[in-house]
Design a protein around this motif. Sequence first.
Motif, PDB file in Angstrom:
ATOM      1  N   VAL A  36      90.091  -1.583  -7.318  1.00 19.86           N
ATOM      2  CA  VAL A  36      89.292  -1.596  -6.082  1.00 19.86           C
ATOM      3  C   VAL A  36      90.068  -2.302  -4.976  1.00 19.86           C
ATOM      4  O   VAL A  36      90.111  -1.841  -3.833  1.00 19.86           O
ATOM      5  CB  VAL A  36      87.917  -2.257  -6.320  1.00 19.86           C
ATOM      6  CG1 VAL A  36      87.197  -2.532  -4.998  1.00 19.86           C
ATOM      7  CG2 VAL A  36      87.063  -1.378  -7.219  1.00 19.86           C
ATOM      8  N   LYS A  37      90.713  -3.404  -5.305  1.00 15.14           N
ATOM      9  CA  LYS A  37      91.504  -4.129  -4.313  1.00 15.14           C
ATOM     10  C   LYS A  37      92.653  -3.265  -3.796  1.00 15.14           C
ATOM     11  O   LYS A  37      92.981  -3.305  -2.612  1.00 15.14           O
ATOM     12  CB  LYS A  37      92.012  -5.446  -4.883  1.00 15.14           C
ATOM     13  CG  LYS A  37      90.890  -6.456  -5.090  1.00 15.14           C
ATOM     14  CD  LYS A  37      91.426  -7.762  -5.636  1.00 15.14           C
ATOM     15  CE  LYS A  37      90.282  -8.741  -5.851  1.00 15.14           C
ATOM     16  NZ  LYS A  37      90.765 -10.060  -6.255  1.00 15.14           N
ATOM     17  N   ALA A  38      93.244  -2.460  -4.657  1.00 20.43           N
ATOM     18  CA  ALA A  38      94.331  -1.571  -4.233  1.00 20.43           C
ATOM     19  C   ALA A  38      93.821  -0.519  -3.249  1.00 20.43           C
ATOM     20  O   ALA A  38      94.495  -0.211  -2.253  1.00 20.43           O
ATOM     21  CB  ALA A  38      94.969  -0.899  -5.448  1.00 20.43           C
ATOM     22  N   ALA A  43      93.324   1.189   2.503  1.00 22.91           N
ATOM     23  CA  ALA A  43      92.475   1.454   3.667  1.00 22.91           C
ATOM     24  C   ALA A  43      92.851   0.540   4.834  1.00 22.91           C
ATOM     25  O   ALA A  43      92.958   0.994   5.981  1.00 22.91           O
ATOM     26  CB  ALA A  43      91.002   1.267   3.303  1.00 22.91           C
ATOM     27  N   ILE A  44      93.076  -0.727   4.552  1.00 21.71           N
ATOM     28  CA  ILE A  44      93.480  -1.665   5.601  1.00 21.71           C
ATOM     29  C   ILE A  44      94.851  -1.275   6.154  1.00 21.71           C
ATOM     30  O   ILE A  44      95.080  -1.314   7.369  1.00 21.71           O
ATOM     31  CB  ILE A  44      93.493  -3.119   5.066  1.00 21.71           C
ATOM     32  CG1 ILE A  44      92.072  -3.585   4.766  1.00 21.71           C
ATOM     33  CG2 ILE A  44      94.178  -4.064   6.036  1.00 21.71           C
ATOM     34  CD1 ILE A  44      91.195  -3.743   5.979  1.00 21.71           C
ATOM     35  N   ALA A  45      95.770  -0.885   5.288  1.00 22.56           N
ATOM     36  CA  ALA A  45      97.092  -0.467   5.737  1.00 22.56           C
ATOM     37  C   ALA A  45      97.000   0.761   6.654  1.00 22.56           C
ATOM     38  O   ALA A  45      97.720   0.853   7.655  1.00 22.56           O
ATOM     39  CB  ALA A  45      97.998  -0.179   4.539  1.00 22.56           C
ATOM     40  N   GLN A  46      96.111   1.680   6.321  1.00 22.23           N
ATOM     41  CA  GLN A  46      95.920   2.868   7.157  1.00 22.23           C
ATOM     42  C   GLN A  46      95.354   2.476   8.520  1.00 22.23           C
ATOM     43  O   GLN A  46      95.820   2.952   9.556  1.00 22.23           O
ATOM     44  CB  GLN A  46      94.990   3.863   6.462  1.00 22.23           C
ATOM     45  CG  GLN A  46      94.744   5.125   7.245  1.00 22.23           C
ATOM     46  CD  GLN A  46      95.986   5.980   7.409  1.00 22.23           C
ATOM     47  OE1 GLN A  46      96.864   5.975   6.560  1.00 22.23           O
ATOM     48  NE2 GLN A  46      96.076   6.709   8.497  1.00 22.23           N
ATOM     49  N   THR A  72      97.333 -10.164   0.893  1.00 23.26           N
ATOM     50  CA  THR A  72      97.857 -10.068  -0.474  1.00 23.26           C
ATOM     51  C   THR A  72      97.619  -8.701  -1.115  1.00 23.26           C
ATOM     52  O   THR A  72      98.311  -8.350  -2.069  1.00 23.26           O
ATOM     53  CB  THR A  72      97.262 -11.150  -1.396  1.00 23.26           C
ATOM     54  OG1 THR A  72      95.855 -10.958  -1.499  1.00 23.26           O
ATOM     55  CG2 THR A  72      97.565 -12.552  -0.884  1.00 23.26           C
ATOM     56  N   ILE A  73      96.660  -7.932  -0.600  1.00 23.22           N
ATOM     57  CA  ILE A  73      96.371  -6.646  -1.236  1.00 23.22           C
ATOM     58  C   ILE A  73      96.943  -5.450  -0.455  1.00 23.22           C
ATOM     59  O   ILE A  73      96.903  -4.335  -0.953  1.00 23.22           O
ATOM     60  CB  ILE A  73      94.866  -6.426  -1.478  1.00 23.22           C
ATOM     61  CG1 ILE A  73      94.097  -6.365  -0.169  1.00 23.22           C
ATOM     62  CG2 ILE A  73      94.316  -7.500  -2.410  1.00 23.22           C
ATOM     63  CD1 ILE A  73      92.675  -5.861  -0.307  1.00 23.22           C
ATOM     64  N   MET A  74      97.480  -5.701   0.725  1.00 18.29           N
ATOM     65  CA  MET A  74      98.066  -4.595   1.487  1.00 18.29           C
ATOM     66  C   MET A  74      99.388  -4.175   0.864  1.00 18.29           C
ATOM     67  O   MET A  74     100.204  -5.032   0.526  1.00 18.29           O
ATOM     68  CB  MET A  74      98.285  -4.990   2.946  1.00 18.29           C
ATOM     69  CG  MET A  74      97.006  -5.006   3.747  1.00 18.29           C
ATOM     70  SD  MET A  74      97.286  -5.424   5.476  1.00 18.29           S
ATOM     71  CE  MET A  74      98.335  -4.105   6.013  1.00 18.29           C
ATOM     72  N   PRO A  75      99.592  -2.875   0.710  1.00 17.34           N
ATOM     73  CA  PRO A  75     100.873  -2.415   0.158  1.00 17.34           C
ATOM     74  C   PRO A  75     101.999  -2.723   1.145  1.00 17.34           C
ATOM     75  O   PRO A  75     101.785  -2.762   2.353  1.00 17.34           O
ATOM     76  CB  PRO A  75     100.689  -0.905  -0.010  1.00 17.34           C
ATOM     77  CG  PRO A  75      99.497  -0.541   0.786  1.00 17.34           C
ATOM     78  CD  PRO A  75      98.697  -1.779   1.020  1.00 17.34           C
ATOM     79  N   ASN A  76     103.192  -2.926   0.625  1.00 21.83           N
ATOM     80  CA  ASN A  76     104.344  -3.231   1.488  1.00 21.83           C
ATOM     81  C   ASN A  76     104.951  -2.002   2.084  1.00 21.83           C
ATOM     82  O   ASN A  76     104.937  -0.970   1.771  1.00 21.83           O
ATOM     83  CB  ASN A  76     105.421  -3.993   0.695  1.00 21.83           C
ATOM     84  CG  ASN A  76     104.902  -5.360   0.300  1.00 21.83           C
ATOM     85  OD1 ASN A  76     104.114  -5.950   1.018  1.00 21.83           O
ATOM     86  ND2 ASN A  76     105.354  -5.835  -0.835  1.00 21.83           N
TER      87      ASN A  76
END
Length: 76
Positions: A36-38, A43-46, A72-76
Motif C-alpha cells: 500500500v505504501k508503494a 501516486a505522490i511521485a505522479q 521515504t515511500i516515493m520511488p527514486n
Amino acid sequence: MNIELKGCFIQVLPLIPQVVHMFGQVAASEDESVEVKAIIGKAIAQLWSQYGPQLQAVLDNMPSDIRNALATIMPN
C-alpha cells in the motif's frame, strides 16, 4: 486532457492537500503494508511530476513527520 477530465480535476484540486495529508498518515503508519505504501508513493511521485511547485507548497505546510514519511515511500 479533454474538457471533461479538466472539469473533474478542477473539482478535485481543492482536496489535494487533504488527500496528500491522508497519504502521509498512511505512509507514517507502522500498521500499513509495504504494498500500500508503494502505491501511495507512486501516486505522490505522479502528482509531483505534474504539479511540483503546487505540491511543494502543500508539503511545506504539513508536519515534518508526515513530509518525512512521504519522502521515504516515493520511488527514486
